[in-house]
Design a protein around this motif. Structure first.
Motif, PDB file in Angstrom:
ATOM      1  N   PRO A 134       0.938  -1.025  -0.063  1.00  0.00           N
ATOM      2  CA  PRO A 134       0.031   0.002   0.005  1.00  0.00           C
ATOM      3  C   PRO A 134       0.905   1.325   0.025  1.00  0.00           C
ATOM      4  CG  PRO A 134      -0.121  -1.072   2.196  1.00  0.00           C
ATOM      5  CD  PRO A 134       0.820  -1.977   1.215  1.00  0.00           C
ATOM      6  N   ARG A 135       0.373   2.402  -0.500  1.00  0.00           N
ATOM      7  CA  ARG A 135       1.094   3.682  -0.757  1.00  0.00           C
ATOM      8  C   ARG A 135       1.174   4.177   0.634  1.00  0.00           C
ATOM      9  NH1 ARG A 135      -1.959   5.192  -6.018  1.00  0.00           N
ATOM     10  NH2 ARG A 135      -3.716   3.958  -5.017  1.00  0.00           N
ATOM     11  N   SER A 136       2.227   4.900   0.931  1.00  0.00           N
ATOM     12  CA  SER A 136       2.256   5.630   2.620  1.00  0.00           C
ATOM     13  C   SER A 136       1.333   6.747   2.479  1.00  0.00           C
ATOM     14  CB  SER A 136       3.530   5.963   2.803  1.00  0.00           C
ATOM     15  OG  SER A 136       3.942   6.957   1.752  1.00  0.00           O
ATOM     16  N   SER A 137       0.809   7.306   3.815  1.00  0.00           N
ATOM     17  CA  SER A 137      -0.025   8.552   3.664  1.00  0.00           C
ATOM     18  C   SER A 137       1.152   9.769   3.408  1.00  0.00           C
ATOM     19  CB  SER A 137      -0.214   8.887   5.379  1.00  0.00           C
ATOM     20  OG  SER A 137       1.012   8.702   6.094  1.00  0.00           O
ATOM     21  N   HIS A 162     -12.493  -0.683  -2.562  1.00  0.00           N
ATOM     22  CA  HIS A 162     -11.073  -0.381  -2.486  1.00  0.00           C
ATOM     23  C   HIS A 162     -11.142  -0.719  -0.936  1.00  0.00           C
ATOM     24  CE1 HIS A 162      -7.157   0.698  -3.935  1.00  0.00           C
ATOM     25  NE2 HIS A 162      -6.735   0.987  -2.525  1.00  0.00           N
ATOM     26  N   GLN A 188      -5.254  -1.249   4.004  1.00  0.00           N
ATOM     27  CA  GLN A 188      -4.333  -0.334   4.606  1.00  0.00           C
ATOM     28  C   GLN A 188      -4.240   1.016   3.745  1.00  0.00           C
ATOM     29  OE1 GLN A 188      -2.805  -0.588   7.646  1.00  0.00           O
ATOM     30  NE2 GLN A 188      -2.068   1.658   7.257  1.00  0.00           N
ATOM     31  N   GLU A 189      -4.220   0.628   2.376  1.00  0.00           N
ATOM     32  CA  GLU A 189      -4.244   2.097   1.454  1.00  0.00           C
ATOM     33  C   GLU A 189      -5.441   2.931   1.682  1.00  0.00           C
ATOM     34  OE1 GLU A 189      -4.189   1.930  -2.993  1.00  0.00           O
ATOM     35  OE2 GLU A 189      -2.142   1.961  -2.294  1.00  0.00           O
ATOM     36  N   ASN A 197      -4.262   4.755   4.825  1.00  0.00           N
ATOM     37  CA  ASN A 197      -3.182   5.766   4.569  1.00  0.00           C
ATOM     38  C   ASN A 197      -3.756   7.085   3.695  1.00  0.00           C
ATOM     39  OD1 ASN A 197      -1.342   4.029   5.847  1.00  0.00           O
ATOM     40  ND2 ASN A 197      -0.662   3.167   4.053  1.00  0.00           N
ATOM     41  N   ALA A 198      -4.890   6.552   3.008  1.00  0.00           N
ATOM     42  CA  ALA A 198      -5.314   7.684   2.129  1.00  0.00           C
ATOM     43  C   ALA A 198      -5.898   8.702   2.682  1.00  0.00           C
ATOM     44  CB  ALA A 198      -6.421   7.125   0.819  1.00  0.00           C
TER      45      ALA A 198
END
Length: 74
Positions: free
Chosen positions: A21-24, A46, A49-50, A53-54
């Protein structure tokens, strides 16, 4: 019956290959994408964890914008 183990192994293999997952911080730098991901998470298309973070990225970006406006008034 011999296809079931192969199917389970294939599914497990594909799940292991999913991207991290992309980070915050990434979402702070890309607010439009963060808002899109949050909307997808709200719609249920969706998850994971993403989504967390979003949501954190959107909150941090909004907070930074408020602080910028606050500082501008002084």
């Amino acid at each position: 019956m011999t296809r079931l183990p192969l199917l389970l192994i294939t599914i497990a293999g594909l799940a292991a290959c999913s991207p991290e997952p992309r980070s915050s911080e990434y979402f702070v730098a890309h607010p439009d994408e963060a808002k899109r991901v949050v909307a997808d998470c709200t719609a249920g298309s969706h998850r994971g964890q993403e989504c967390v973070n979003a949501t954190a990225g959107v909150a941090a970006a909004e907070s930074a914008e408020r602080m910028k406006l606050y500082k501008k008034n002084f």
